[in-house]
Design an enzyme around this catalytic site. Sequence first.
Site, PDB file in Angstrom:
ATOM      1  N   ASP A 277      44.057  54.787  42.714  1.00 19.03           N
ATOM      2  CA  ASP A 277      43.602  53.571  42.098  1.00 19.03           C
ATOM      3  C   ASP A 277      43.534  53.037  43.512  1.00 19.03           C
ATOM      4  O   ASP A 277      44.355  52.444  44.227  1.00 19.03           O
ATOM      5  CB  ASP A 277      44.801  52.960  41.521  1.00 19.03           C
ATOM      6  CG  ASP A 277      44.390  51.650  40.738  1.00 19.03           C
ATOM      7  OD1 ASP A 277      43.536  51.020  41.271  1.00 19.03           O
ATOM      8  OD2 ASP A 277      45.265  51.205  39.972  1.00 19.03           O
TER       9      ASP A 277
ATOM     10  N   GLU B 201      41.563  50.045  43.426  1.00 16.05           N
ATOM     11  CA  GLU B 201      41.069  48.800  42.828  1.00 16.05           C
ATOM     12  C   GLU B 201      39.632  48.996  42.675  1.00 16.05           C
ATOM     13  O   GLU B 201      38.878  49.641  43.062  1.00 16.05           O
ATOM     14  CB  GLU B 201      41.329  47.482  43.674  1.00 16.05           C
ATOM     15  CG  GLU B 201      41.301  46.340  42.998  1.00 16.05           C
ATOM     16  CD  GLU B 201      42.191  46.244  41.797  1.00 16.05           C
ATOM     17  OE1 GLU B 201      41.602  46.544  40.567  1.00 16.05           O
ATOM     18  OE2 GLU B 201      43.330  45.673  41.893  1.00 16.05           O
TER      19      GLU B 201
ATOM     20  N   GLY C  55      47.351  46.690  39.624  1.00 19.05           N
ATOM     21  CA  GLY C  55      47.553  45.677  40.535  1.00 19.05           C
ATOM     22  C   GLY C  55      47.555  44.348  40.050  1.00 19.05           C
ATOM     23  O   GLY C  55      48.227  43.219  40.687  1.00 19.05           O
ATOM     24  N   ASP C  56      46.784  44.065  38.872  1.00 20.92           N
ATOM     25  CA  ASP C  56      46.533  42.798  38.184  1.00 20.92           C
ATOM     26  C   ASP C  56      47.653  42.486  37.269  1.00 20.92           C
ATOM     27  O   ASP C  56      47.297  41.591  36.335  1.00 20.92           O
ATOM     28  CB  ASP C  56      45.298  42.567  37.908  1.00 20.92           C
ATOM     29  CG  ASP C  56      44.583  43.714  36.853  1.00 20.92           C
ATOM     30  OD1 ASP C  56      45.618  44.547  36.621  1.00 20.92           O
ATOM     31  OD2 ASP C  56      43.627  43.588  36.466  1.00 20.92           O
TER      32      ASP C  56
END
Length: 364
Positions: A245, A247, A321-322
């Site tokens: 990952d 992003e 991450g979000d």
Amino acid sequence: MPLSSVPLPRHSSPARRSPANAAACVAAVLAMVLAALTWPVPASAAGAGPCDIYASGGTPCIAAHSTVRALYASYNGALYQVRRSSDNATKDIGVVTAGGAANAAAQDSFCSGTTCVITWVYDQSGHGNKLGYQGPGGVGGSDTAAKATSESLTVAGSKAYSLYINPGNSYWRDGHLTGVPTGSAPEGMYMVTSGTHVNSGCCFDYGNSETTRKADGPGAMDAINFSTSCWFGGCSGSGPWVQADLEWGLFPGGSTAWNPNQRAFTSKFVTATLKNNGTSRFAMKGSNAQSGALATLYDGALPRGYNPMKKQGAIILGSGGDCCNGNTNLSAGTFYEGAIVSGYPSDATENAVQANITAAGYGK
């Protein structure tokens, strides 16, 4: 060094040796044997932990997390904290002995007659990068703490509990000031997870993430993902797979195209690794955590647009991450142990870590 490999002093004519020469020869051999016995023992020897091995390879752990065992041979502190529902009291759960397995009996006693959740997973590296759950009472956010008794297992014959992530559970830490690599600095990581408790929800990750808890663009993350998510389509099989990952996508290799070297890891215990030099190269590996060597899934160039990396230095466990500033985690997965290291680990170091994991004796 075995005695058979110690070179013996040579003489042109053994028949002419005097008693004094013979004594000198024996003394020389004994001195060489004693010297061999005092040579430093490599960190990959029995008794070392994964983070001892990483350190000996020049890539020290800057975060080390586990609910099942110590990741350093000398670690004798707390592994994680539980909170019980009956009175909201908390208790740190440590190891039975230094360098050993978790003290599950202490958790069982504390949580008897009620339910417990895992509120913190402590950092064994000394950098203070402990992980708190992303929700009210934790590090902020919309998630909740994971139940502490969803899954028990054994490590070296001792009972332990996993961090069993269901949708709505996740953990986080802003570590950009406490050693977590940022920008294009090289880093590596590993985790032991499970191939039997997975889904395609976004995103069961462990690694480097945004301090903003927003999807800040290509290269803002550098985390291991383990799931059945086929982000870009065209996947072969149904997983679960070890992916990166970075992003704006879960990468099976160096591009959005499916990587034919990918393979599913469906065993109960799975080792997953990721390393990224921050400017040109990254590599992913996976294996059964009970036996066998690491298989290289990808080792090559970073995807286009991800060179250089722009890591922010937070640590994520169990979500993307979000998450979870205003939303909740959708992923399912299991975490037993893992670490993040500074620098780009060698293949030999990663192989030694895998050998240590298989020797740890994970069992159901």
